[in-house]
Design a protein around this motif. Sequence first.
Motif, short mmCIF file in Angstrom:
data_model
loop_
_atom_site.label_atom_id
_atom_site.label_comp_id
_atom_site.label_asym_id
_atom_site.label_seq_id
_atom_site.Cartn_x
_atom_site.Cartn_y
_atom_site.Cartn_z
N PHE A 105 62.46 4.40 23.73
CA PHE A 105 62.25 5.92 23.23
C PHE A 105 63.24 6.41 22.24
O PHE A 105 64.30 6.33 22.38
CB PHE A 105 62.30 6.88 24.44
CG PHE A 105 61.55 8.18 23.98
CD1 PHE A 105 60.17 8.43 24.06
CD2 PHE A 105 62.46 9.21 23.89
CE1 PHE A 105 59.48 9.60 23.54
CE2 PHE A 105 61.93 10.48 23.59
CZ PHE A 105 60.63 10.78 23.53
N HIS A 106 62.53 6.80 21.06
CA HIS A 106 63.38 7.03 19.81
C HIS A 106 63.18 8.16 19.24
O HIS A 106 63.11 8.30 17.82
CB HIS A 106 63.13 5.75 18.77
CG HIS A 106 61.68 5.54 18.41
ND1 HIS A 106 60.71 5.93 18.93
CD2 HIS A 106 61.66 4.94 17.25
CE1 HIS A 106 59.58 5.79 18.43
NE2 HIS A 106 59.85 5.18 17.24
N THR A 107 62.74 9.21 19.68
CA THR A 107 62.53 10.29 18.96
C THR A 107 62.88 11.64 20.05
O THR A 107 63.26 11.62 21.16
CB THR A 107 61.02 10.64 18.58
OG1 THR A 107 60.82 11.79 17.51
CG2 THR A 107 60.19 10.63 19.76
N HIS A 108 62.61 13.05 19.39
CA HIS A 108 62.75 14.24 20.21
C HIS A 108 62.25 15.43 19.46
O HIS A 108 61.77 15.18 18.29
CB HIS A 108 64.27 14.45 20.51
CG HIS A 108 64.91 14.71 19.07
ND1 HIS A 108 65.59 13.80 18.27
CD2 HIS A 108 65.22 15.98 18.26
CE1 HIS A 108 66.03 14.46 17.26
NE2 HIS A 108 65.87 15.96 17.08
N TYR A 109 61.90 16.48 20.28
CA TYR A 109 61.36 17.61 19.74
C TYR A 109 62.15 18.65 20.53
O TYR A 109 62.76 18.52 21.61
CB TYR A 109 59.87 17.79 19.69
CG TYR A 109 59.33 17.80 21.39
CD1 TYR A 109 59.05 18.95 21.78
CD2 TYR A 109 58.94 16.61 21.69
CE1 TYR A 109 58.41 19.02 23.03
CE2 TYR A 109 57.99 16.34 23.06
CZ TYR A 109 58.21 17.56 23.76
OH TYR A 109 57.52 17.64 24.83
#
Length: 559
Positions: free
Chosen positions: A421-425
């Motif tokens: 997993f390679h993102t965020h918000y």
Amino acid sequence: MEAAAAAAPVRLWVKTEPFLVGALPIPPPARLGPHYLRKMAAYARARAAEGCFPRLSWPRWRHIACGKLQLGRGLAWLYFELFHSLLRRDPPRRLEWAEAEAACASAEELEWERSKLSVDTLQFLLFLYVQQVNKVSLRRSLIGEEWPSPRTKSPSLTGKSTSENKNWNDQDHRAFVQSHLSDMLELLLEPEQLTASSHSTRSSLVSYEAVCALSFLIEGTVNKSRTVHPLHELALWQPCHGQNGYSKVSKAFSFPKLESWLWSCLTTNPFGMTACLKSGKKLAWAQQVEGTTRRAKIACNTRVAPEVFPMVIMSQVYKQTLAKSSDTLVGAHVRIHRCNESFIYLLSPLRSVTIEKCRNSTFVLGPVQVSVHVQSCDNVKVIVVCHRLSLSSTAGCSFYILTPTQPLILSGNQTVSFAPFHTHYPMLEDHMAQVGLATLPNYWDTPMLVCKDSGDTSVFRLLPPSDFYTFVIPFEMEGDTTETPGGLPPAYQKALSQREQKVQIWQKTVKEAGLTKDQRKQFQMLVENKFYEWLVQTGNRQQLDSLVPPAVGSKQAAG
């Protein structure tokens, strides 16, 4: 009493969850058929003192599954954990279990931790029986009959009938329970109520505990009330005793009367997919794309009852970016169907997601509490933190995931890629806490090949670090998350750092090149042209264009 029952009708239906997220979307092993489950029921009751009944511990189930039913240990744990997680809705307890599992330093320690878990034996038997819903009937497939019957087809999102995905088809669920009701009730009977061949008689009695177990599958309402009750509460209601054969003396139900009452009261689930498509609220979340005849269809069954998880169904989103963080999505079962060349962001905590028959699209999802199932998709990218991921009949799909269970590779997949997993918000970690998902353990890189025809490990690969880039979610929101939860595995972090270094060296080189003003202008144009060419070639141009906010005065549809 008959008149009282007629004056106060009970309406029952089959719950969505045991089928939608409880039934693995594959034909079950032959040893999970009714004959063997009857034997298991008798065995469990006979060994009540050894941790088999009324609750079944993991070590006892492992013994039954591996020793008696000849299931592999991985599959035994899969069924046990799937059922356990389906009922464990309390996020703090889910996080506690994740912490305990992540702290295990060896397989022995993990087994010791698992041995503390147990499930309700009778409900677990029903859960295993429900796996039959995806059983393939050779006779019926040869003569082309639908299963259970042609009359039970439910409307698809396009209005045509379909019976492909039985996990979503509430009419199939009802038909399955009605046609197997006798079998299921017999599984729940005490040994003295059964014949030598494990069948019921006209005088068999069904215990109150057995009806409580059946509440795992059935719920309902009284008198058109909007309050949803579990089956055992409705069965004990005085006006129903004449019909379901409850005796206050024996505190049990007459088998034939109970079966007949259940059969006649069962209707289609008022909160299921059929009702959602027929009378659900239509949501104008997607725009109509110029020059296309397709119209995106999005519907939800608005929160009619607090006890029932909402449902959102979206279909035929084409060539656009759809982004939502909405109360409508919180805790919802989401079905995404026939979406092409689109970017879909659903940034809310979700209950389950099914992605079907989609092509050339990217799906960025908020944390999913139970499961994400991807079926019959080509070239899609799924970015998600979820409890479980399963895939069947996919080709060329990539999954960027954080998950505490092994991803399940079911049948018919080709060229699957897994990556961290390679993102965020900003709200991501808050949403993870809401559904009880932690950053450890994380089994993104250890998929499990479940079906016989998926035994070839060449169907999947782990994305090489050299091909790995982080993903930026291009929306502003309130919240505290500023980086990928749990970080990245060292090899992937190293690849990113090396790439960053190259960019810095490149910038330094340009700075020190001593270009004139005109040369700088010319160089900038050259770089911009190359970048534009790359945008067009990769299809990213479409994503950027669709991110342009709508004209002032036009508001995004609420919901």
